[in-house]
Design an enzyme around this catalytic site. Sequence first.
Site, mmCIF file in Angstrom:
data_model
loop_
_atom_site.group_PDB
_atom_site.id
_atom_site.type_symbol
_atom_site.label_atom_id
_atom_site.label_comp_id
_atom_site.label_asym_id
_atom_site.label_seq_id
_atom_site.Cartn_x
_atom_site.Cartn_y
_atom_site.Cartn_z
ATOM 1 N N HIS A 234 0.815 -1.216 0.000
ATOM 2 C CA HIS A 234 0.000 0.000 0.000
ATOM 3 C C HIS A 234 0.848 1.265 0.000
ATOM 4 O O HIS A 234 0.328 2.361 -0.126
ATOM 5 C CB HIS A 234 -0.964 0.011 1.200
ATOM 6 C CG HIS A 234 -0.309 0.147 2.536
ATOM 7 N ND1 HIS A 234 -0.075 -0.926 3.373
ATOM 8 C CD2 HIS A 234 0.154 1.234 3.202
ATOM 9 C CE1 HIS A 234 0.481 -0.502 4.494
ATOM 10 N NE2 HIS A 234 0.644 0.809 4.408
ATOM 11 N N ASP A 258 -0.462 -7.444 0.527
ATOM 12 C CA ASP A 258 0.069 -6.131 0.899
ATOM 13 C C ASP A 258 1.592 -6.187 0.848
ATOM 14 O O ASP A 258 2.265 -6.067 1.860
ATOM 15 C CB ASP A 258 -0.409 -5.714 2.285
ATOM 16 C CG ASP A 258 -0.165 -4.223 2.531
ATOM 17 O OD1 ASP A 258 -0.432 -3.763 3.648
ATOM 18 O OD2 ASP A 258 0.317 -3.532 1.600
ATOM 19 N N GLY A 337 2.289 5.517 10.983
ATOM 20 C CA GLY A 337 3.678 5.911 10.806
ATOM 21 C C GLY A 337 4.621 4.739 10.948
ATOM 22 O O GLY A 337 5.799 4.837 10.652
ATOM 23 N N SER A 339 3.978 1.661 9.421
ATOM 24 C CA SER A 339 3.691 0.727 8.340
ATOM 25 C C SER A 339 4.922 0.363 7.520
ATOM 26 O O SER A 339 5.818 1.175 7.337
ATOM 27 C CB SER A 339 2.655 1.334 7.399
ATOM 28 O OG SER A 339 1.700 0.402 7.018
ATOM 29 N N SER A 354 1.690 -4.345 7.823
ATOM 30 C CA SER A 354 0.592 -4.006 6.924
ATOM 31 C C SER A 354 -0.299 -2.953 7.559
ATOM 32 O O SER A 354 -0.422 -1.844 7.056
ATOM 33 C CB SER A 354 -0.221 -5.262 6.599
ATOM 34 O OG SER A 354 -1.367 -4.931 5.835
#
Length: 497
Positions: A234, A258, A337, A339, A354
Amino acid sequence: MTRHTWRGAMTACAAGALLVGPLAVGSTAAASDPGSTSPHELGIEQKVDPGIARALERDLGISRGDAAARLTFQARAAGIEDALERRLGASFAGAWVDPTANVLYVGVADQGAAAAVQAAGAKAVVVDDTLAELEGWQASLDAATPAAADQVPSWYVDVVTNSVVVSVRPGGEATAQALIERAGVPAGSVSFEATEEAPQTYIDIVGGNAYYIGSGSRCSVGFAVTGGFVTAGHCGRSGATTTSPSGTFAGSSFPGNDYAWVRAASGNTPVGAVNRYDGSRVTVAGSTDAAVGASVCRSGSTTGWHCGTIQARGASVTYSQGTVSGLIRTNVCAEPGDSGGSLIAGTQAQGVTSGGSGNCSSGGTTYFQPVNEILSAYGLTLTTGGGTTPPPTTACTGYAASYQGSLSSGAAVAQPSGGSVTVTRSGTFRLCLAGPSGADFDLYLQKRSGTTWSTVGQGTTSSNNEAFTYNGTAGTYRYVVLAYSGSGSYVLGATTP
């Protein structure tokens, strides 16, 4: 099979027999040195990075000694689980560990398979549904997206309760029931879990190191691979450009999956390590999957370095963008923040962040895309700590005897040539080891007593080089070199009394 229809939280395993028996099933380390083997076979228990032990002590409330024992147990249990899954075939119903008692449980849907589990040193649990059946029903749920995604945020296979767990927010009971009926999942194989979670993707993030996408959005390097790094899908679409390090998204998949990988531009050097946010780094030694119940740690720019436990593998979660399946579900905290950051068990890469819910003040649930799936999808090779550059020929000079060899990460060897040296008088032993740059090689001096060997001296710093002296008596000795992390060539120097 009778199950509770609703539950508040995952139940813990009852303590059982300790994991005993063959501890290296299916996990023999490969190495270049003739006679190399696992550290356990040479009476060496691998050390645990003190920073990881401190983080587990802080976040899980266990002593550093217990943390070391737990991580050692987990590494050995992973090899046994892998071997049993292959051996049991269709009757395999998943595996999990009880971290408080260091017990490996293996579910079987056939009473006759229990004996094989016990013989391997694990504890068998006879259940109704196989892992393949549970995963098939989860796949059916994946294909039948809920009418109101915000009411049914996630579902996953829980091997501990031998069920598919569906998480339901307040007021979402009817939506959850309709989803199960539409997917055709047997009601007796489903458990419901009340939840307040509202998963979201973490876009503005950094893991081991920060990188920036397009005009300024920020994500994290998950793990370095040959030619670049892997991260969350993402974070960017294929073709998007990055800076610091500079590169291009060579592949990206989200939702459904993802994951993504970025091909770095020249001048960027992949390093097999994870930022621990205390001024140090954890070396990445491989990507062996840890079992459900295993302790893991996560690295992210908002909240730093935090640890927790794997709750399930193969979980599905619904974000506003769509459902992502095949994720690792954990109780490691994270916040927006974080991810794309790294999830690691000891020195073994597990996945990239994810999304999730909660925070690091009150706790939460975080999901990770398994790293091995990313590597397989794009044909990538994980970068591990150290390298294969031989040490300088002048390393460990001035010693009476010199030995050379090469080891793969996790392997150990006894020198000289798998044998021993006989010392006829008391005096000082001087030992020196020079390993490959960036690796962590350790050196042990062992003395024989009857048919057993005992460690009497050791050099086990986090460096590739070790040196120590030992005042000993006459007897039979050997030198053990351990590649704690990283692979490559070494030189061993030894002077005996």
